[in-house]
Design a protein around this motif. Structure first.
Motif, mmCIF file in Angstrom:
data_model
loop_
_atom_site.group_PDB
_atom_site.id
_atom_site.type_symbol
_atom_site.label_atom_id
_atom_site.label_comp_id
_atom_site.label_asym_id
_atom_site.label_seq_id
_atom_site.Cartn_x
_atom_site.Cartn_y
_atom_site.Cartn_z
ATOM 1 N N ILE A 262 0.854 -1.184 0.000
ATOM 2 C CA ILE A 262 0.000 0.000 0.000
ATOM 3 C C ILE A 262 0.889 1.233 0.000
ATOM 4 N N LEU A 263 0.661 2.130 -0.953
ATOM 5 C CA LEU A 263 1.388 3.403 -1.023
ATOM 6 C C LEU A 263 0.388 4.526 -0.822
ATOM 7 N N MET A 264 0.660 5.389 0.158
ATOM 8 C CA MET A 264 -0.322 6.392 0.570
ATOM 9 C C MET A 264 0.315 7.763 0.688
ATOM 10 N N ASP A 265 -0.375 8.804 0.222
ATOM 11 C CA ASP A 265 0.063 10.190 0.370
ATOM 12 C C ASP A 265 -0.226 10.638 1.799
ATOM 13 N N VAL A 266 0.800 11.134 2.513
ATOM 14 C CA VAL A 266 0.634 11.417 3.944
ATOM 15 C C VAL A 266 -0.145 12.700 4.210
ATOM 16 N N HIS A 267 -0.324 13.565 3.206
ATOM 17 C CA HIS A 267 -1.018 14.833 3.411
ATOM 18 C C HIS A 267 -2.468 14.791 2.961
ATOM 19 N N THR A 268 -2.794 13.957 2.017
ATOM 20 C CA THR A 268 -4.164 13.886 1.503
ATOM 21 C C THR A 268 -4.888 12.606 1.886
ATOM 22 N N GLY A 269 -4.147 11.587 2.300
ATOM 23 C CA GLY A 269 -4.760 10.292 2.588
ATOM 24 C C GLY A 269 -5.044 9.472 1.345
ATOM 25 N N GLU A 270 -4.639 9.968 0.175
ATOM 26 C CA GLU A 270 -4.902 9.252 -1.072
ATOM 27 C C GLU A 270 -4.051 7.987 -1.168
ATOM 28 N N GLY A 449 3.214 14.770 10.726
ATOM 29 C CA GLY A 449 3.330 15.711 11.840
ATOM 30 C C GLY A 449 2.296 15.526 12.923
ATOM 31 N N GLY A 450 1.619 14.353 12.964
ATOM 32 C CA GLY A 450 0.732 14.065 14.074
ATOM 33 C C GLY A 450 -0.749 14.117 13.773
ATOM 34 N N ILE A 451 -1.147 14.201 12.497
ATOM 35 C CA ILE A 451 -2.560 14.292 12.122
ATOM 36 C C ILE A 451 -3.018 12.959 11.544
ATOM 37 N N TYR A 452 -4.057 12.373 12.144
ATOM 38 C CA TYR A 452 -4.625 11.146 11.592
ATOM 39 C C TYR A 452 -5.593 11.503 10.472
ATOM 40 N N ILE A 453 -5.325 10.975 9.285
ATOM 41 C CA ILE A 453 -6.158 11.238 8.104
ATOM 42 C C ILE A 453 -6.738 9.914 7.624
ATOM 43 N N LYS A 454 -8.015 9.919 7.338
ATOM 44 C CA LYS A 454 -8.656 8.713 6.834
ATOM 45 C C LYS A 454 -8.189 8.430 5.414
ATOM 46 N N LEU A 458 -10.382 7.924 -3.570
ATOM 47 C CA LEU A 458 -10.898 8.942 -4.482
ATOM 48 C C LEU A 458 -9.920 10.097 -4.573
ATOM 49 N N LYS A 459 -9.758 10.622 -5.764
ATOM 50 C CA LYS A 459 -8.819 11.718 -5.980
ATOM 51 C C LYS A 459 -9.234 12.946 -5.183
ATOM 52 N N GLN A 460 -8.275 13.555 -4.490
ATOM 53 C CA GLN A 460 -8.521 14.741 -3.685
ATOM 54 C C GLN A 460 -7.915 15.967 -4.347
ATOM 55 N N THR A 461 -8.448 17.127 -4.008
ATOM 56 C CA THR A 461 -7.962 18.373 -4.622
ATOM 57 C C THR A 461 -6.952 19.108 -3.755
ATOM 58 N N GLY A 462 -6.769 18.671 -2.528
ATOM 59 C CA GLY A 462 -5.812 19.338 -1.652
ATOM 60 C C GLY A 462 -5.624 18.559 -0.374
ATOM 61 N N PRO A 463 -4.824 19.096 0.567
ATOM 62 C CA PRO A 463 -4.593 18.412 1.842
ATOM 63 C C PRO A 463 -5.904 18.143 2.566
ATOM 64 N N ALA A 464 -5.985 16.980 3.185
ATOM 65 C CA ALA A 464 -7.207 16.581 3.884
ATOM 66 C C ALA A 464 -7.164 17.048 5.335
ATOM 67 N N LYS A 465 -8.343 17.253 5.900
ATOM 68 C CA LYS A 465 -8.447 17.599 7.310
ATOM 69 C C LYS A 465 -8.481 16.311 8.138
ATOM 70 N N GLY A 466 -7.839 16.365 9.274
ATOM 71 C CA GLY A 466 -7.807 15.192 10.127
ATOM 72 C C GLY A 466 -7.840 15.590 11.591
ATOM 73 N N VAL A 467 -7.543 14.627 12.449
ATOM 74 C CA VAL A 467 -7.565 14.836 13.899
ATOM 75 C C VAL A 467 -6.150 14.702 14.435
ATOM 76 N N ARG A 468 -5.737 15.668 15.224
ATOM 77 C CA ARG A 468 -4.383 15.594 15.789
ATOM 78 C C ARG A 468 -4.341 14.532 16.871
ATOM 79 N N VAL A 469 -3.383 13.608 16.745
ATOM 80 C CA VAL A 469 -3.241 12.518 17.712
ATOM 81 C C VAL A 469 -1.916 12.598 18.459
ATOM 82 N N MET A 470 -0.999 13.425 17.998
ATOM 83 C CA MET A 470 0.269 13.644 18.700
ATOM 84 C C MET A 470 0.837 14.978 18.245
ATOM 85 N N SER A 471 1.727 15.519 19.017
ATOM 86 C CA SER A 471 2.312 16.813 18.679
ATOM 87 C C SER A 471 3.320 16.680 17.543
#
Length: 596
Positions: A262-270, A449-454, A458-471
Motif C-alpha cells: 500500500i502506497l499512501m500520500d501522507v497529506h491527503t490520505g490518497e 506531523g501528528g494528524i490522523y487522516i482517513k 478517491l482523488k482529492q484536490t488538496g490536503p485533507a483535514k484530520g484529527v491531531r493525535v500527537m504533537s
C-alpha cells in the motif's frame, strides 16, 4: 309571433280595390324566405370560419412539433411493459491522470426461440463447437422441451457472433447490450473488483458492481444525474503497475504464499497504489472458494491489504514509544529496562533468538534494536486505558473507512479483556490483529506531523483535514527513531540512496486455528515512509509466510524478506512520483587557471 301569410285586413282592402288576394300570400312567402336565407348564410359563414381556424391551429401545432423534433437529439423508444426499462449505462473509472481503468463496451447476447428453429439438434451441436463450455445434449433438451425462450450466451465476441450467424437458423437471435471492460487486465484488480449483470432483457442488461470500488460506488457509477462523468480514483496507473510488478517478483523470490503493498500520500490520505497477490483478471472474475477447509486468503479474490487482518508485530512498537513521549513519560534518550527475559506473572517476555539488549537501553535504541522487553516496560508506563484510547485515535478499533465494499467487514480483532499482559503484547504487535491499511493510516499520522487522516481511494484536490493525535515534536522524534532503524537497526536493507527511508520491521508468528502459533510460519511487514526529513509517502509491504533462501541459511524475518522488496519499490516508484534523490557530491579538485 310569425306574420300571417294572408292578413285579413290586407285581403279585404285588396278585394275592395279589385286586386288578386293571392299575390299578398306570395309576397309574404318571398319575404319570409329572404329572412331565412339571411340567417342560414350567417350560420354557414360562422361554421366556415370555425373550420378554417381549426385547420390553421392544427397546421401550426404540427409545424411547431416538427421543428422541435428536428432540433432535438434522437431518443430510443422505451417499452412501457413492466421490467422493460433497464439502466445499462455506467460511468467510466479513471486514475488520477484520467487514464481508463474501467469502461463500457457494446456487445451482443445470444438467445433462441425454439419454436422458430428449423434444426434444434444440429444447431445445438454447432453451438457447442463454437462455445466449448456448452453441452450439446443439454442444449438440445432445452431447445426441444417446449420452451418459447432460451438464453444461450450472455456475452459474445464479434468472432463468435459471426460464427453463429453462419449457422443460419432463424430461431437464433441477438440482443445488443453493454458489458464492462477492464483494459489493463489484472492491474488494480482488487481495487476495481468486478461486475455482473443485474436485471436482464433481450435488448439490454443492467451492469452492476460485484466487488471493490465497482460495488461500493455502484450508485454513483449508475447515477444519471452525474451525466456520465468518470469516477476519478486516487490511484496512479504507472505507480500501481510498478508496485504490482515488484510485489510479484518479491513474492516469488522470497517464496511467499502471498503479499500486499500500500502506497499512501501522507497529506491527503490518497492511496496511490494498493496491490494484493495472488491476483485475478476482473474481465474473467473467478468464482469464490466453496471448500470449507480452505482459508479465505487462498482465493485470489481475497484483498490482503484490507481483508487481511494480521498480527503486525514490531511495527506497533513506535506507537507505544510515541504515546509515552506525548505523555511526557520518556524522551528519546531516556534509559529503560531491557533486561531479557522479562517475567510478568506466569508469562515470559523474550527477545528474538534469545538476545538480551539490557540491562538498559535508550528509548531510541529500543526502536532501533526492536526490543520487546524495552517496549513492554514503556507500555506499562502508559497503562491499559491510555493505550486503548491512543490506538482508537489511530483507527485500530474500527474498519478502515475506505471506498471498498470489503472494507466494512475487515474489523480488527481486539482482545475482549485488556489486562496488563495484553498491554505488553499489544505494544509489540501481538494479541491484536489489524489490516495493512490500518497500519498505513496510523504511520501516516507520524509522517505528516501528528494528524490522523482517513485513507481514501478517491482523488482529492488538496490536503485533507484530520484529527491531531500527537504533537509535531513527538512525530518528528518518532521519525528520527524510524530513520535509525534503517541506518543502524533491523531494516538496513531498506536504505535507498537519495531517498532517506525510515521505517519499522515487524515479524509475527502466524496463529493456528486451534490456538497457539506456528513455529515456522510468519507474517512479515515493513512499514516505511520517505523521505524521512519531510515525508510525503508511506509504504506498507506485508508478505505471507516468506522464506529468504538466497543465502546459506534460510531466513524468515522481515529485515530479510519484506524490507528488500519495499526498498526496490521505493527505488523504482520514487522517480515516478517526481521525487528527486538527494545526492551528495564528492569533493571536486580545485581548478586553477593558468596562462601559457
Amino acid at each position: 309571433m310569425r306574420t300571417p301569410l294572408r292578413p285579413l285586413t290586407r285581403i279585404l282592402l285588396a278585394r275592395q280595390r279589385g286586386e288578386n288576394p293571392d299575390l299578398i300570400e306570395r309576397e309574404n312567402l318571398d319575404r319570409r324566405h329572404e329572412v331565412l336565407r339571411e340567417k342560414t348564410q350567417v350560420r354557414a359563414s360562422a361554421r366556415l370560419g370555425l373550420l378554417a381556424l381549426a385547420f390553421g391551429c392544427a397546421y401550426v401545432t404540427i409545424g411547431v412539433r416538427m421543428g422541435h423534433l428536428a432540433a432535438s437529439v434522437p431518443v430510443e423508444p422505451v417499452a412501457s411493459a413492466r421490467g422493460a426499462e433497464i439502466v445499462a449505462q455506467r460511468a467510466d473509472i479513471v486514475d488520477r491522470e484520467g487514464r481508463i481503468l474501467a469502461t463500457n463496451m457494446t456487445t451482443h447476447a445470444l438467445y433462441a426461440h425454439p419454436k422458430d428453429m428449423v434444426d434444434p439438434k444440429g444447431t445445438a451441436k454447432k453451438l457447442a463447437e463454437i462455445f466449448p463450455d456448452l453441452d450439446a445434449a443439454a442444449l438440445e433438451r432445452r431447445f426441444t422441451d417446449g420452451r418459447s425462450f432460451v438464453w444461450v450466451r450472455k456475452v459474445l465476441s464479434p468472432e463468435q457472433m459471426q460464427l453463429v450467424h453462419e449457422i443460419g437458423d432463424p430461431g437464433l437471435l441477438f440482443g445488443p447490450r453493454e458489458m464492462r471492460l477492464y483494459p489493463n487486465g489484472t492491474l488494480a484488480a482488487h481495487v476495481l473488483g468486478g461486475y455482473s449483470f443485474g436485471a436482464e432483457g433481450v435488448h439490454s442488461a443492467e451492469v452492476i458492481g460485484t466487488a471493490g470500488v465497482e460495488k461500493a460506488m455502484d450508485a454513483r457509477l449508475r447515477d444519471p444525474a452525474e451525466g456520465g462523468e468518470p469516477l476519478e480514483l486516487s490511484l496512479d496507473l504507472s505507480v500501481q503497475a510498478t508496485v504490482e510488478e515488484v510485489l510479484a517478483g518479491g513474492i516469488a523470490m522470497m517464496n511467499a504464499k502471498g503479499g500486499t503493498a500500500i502506497l499512501m500520500d501522507v497529506h491527503t490520505g490518497e492511496v496511490l497504489a494498493m496491490a494484493s497477490a495472488p491476483t485475478f483478471d476482473p474481465n474473467d472474475r473467478p468464482t469464490p472458494l466453496v471448500d470449507k477447509n480452505a482459508e479465505p486468503a487462498d482465493s485470489p479474490l481475497f484483498n490482503r491489504g484490507v481483508q487481511g487482518v494480521y498480527e503486525l508485530g514490531s511495527t506497533f512498537k513506535i506507537f507505544a514509544v510515541a504515546q509515552a513521549m506525548e505523555l511526557g513519560l520518556v524522551n528519546p534518550n531516556t534509559m529503560v529496562d531491557a533486561n531479557a527475559p522479562m517475567t510478568w506473572g506466569k508469562h515470559k517476555i523474550k527477545e528474538f533468538e534469545g538476545h538480551n539488549y539490557g540491562p538498559l537501553l535508550s528509548v531510541s535504541d529500543v526502536i532501533a534494536k526492536s526490543s520487546n522487553v524495552g517496549t513492554a516496560h514503556i507500555a506499562l508506563m502508559v497503562g491499559p486505558l491510555r493505550q486503548q484510547a491512543f490506538l482508537k485515535s489511530l483507527g485500530f478499533f474500527e474498519p478502515t473507512p475506505l471506498e471498498l465494499i470489503e472494507a466494512p467487514g475487515a474489523k480488527p480483532l481486539i482482545p475482549k479483556r485488556w489486562p496488563e499482559i495484553v498491554t505488553i503484547t499489544t505494544s509489540y504487535g501481538h494479541g491484536m490483529s489489524a489490516s495493512p491499511m490500518h497500519l498505513a493510516a496510523a504511520y501516516t499520522a507520524i509522517a505528516n506531523g501528528g494528524i490522523y487522516i482517513k485513507p481514501t481511494l478517491l482523488k482529492q484536490t488538496g490536503p485533507a483535514k484530520g484529527v491531531r493525535v500527537m504533537s509535531e515534536k513527538v512525530a518528528a522524534e518518532s521519525r528520527k527513531m524510524l530513520r535509525r532503524v534503517v541506518t543502524d537497526g533491523t531494516a538496513s536493507y531498506g536504505e535507498v540512496e537519495g531517498y532517506e527511508v525510515a521505517g519499522k520491521t515487524g515479524t509475527a508468528d502466524k496463529p493456528k486455528k486451534s490456538g497457539g502459533y506456528y513455529k515456522n510460519k510468519v507474517i512479515n511487514t515493513f512499514a516505511s515512509m520517505f523521505p524521512a526529513s519531510a515525508p510525503r509517502y508511506v509504504l506498507i509491504v506485508t508478505l505471507d509466510e516468506p522464506i529468504n533462501t538466497l543465502g546459506s541459511i534460510p531466513r524468515r524475518t522481515a529485515g530479510w524478506t519484506a524490507v528488500p522488496v519495499a526498498a526496490e519499490m521505493i527505488r523504482r516508484v520514487a522517480p515516478l512520483l517526481g521525487l528527486r534523490p538527494k545526492v551528495e557530491l564528492a569533493n571536486q579538485p580545485t581548478l586553477t587557471a593558468a596562462k601559457n
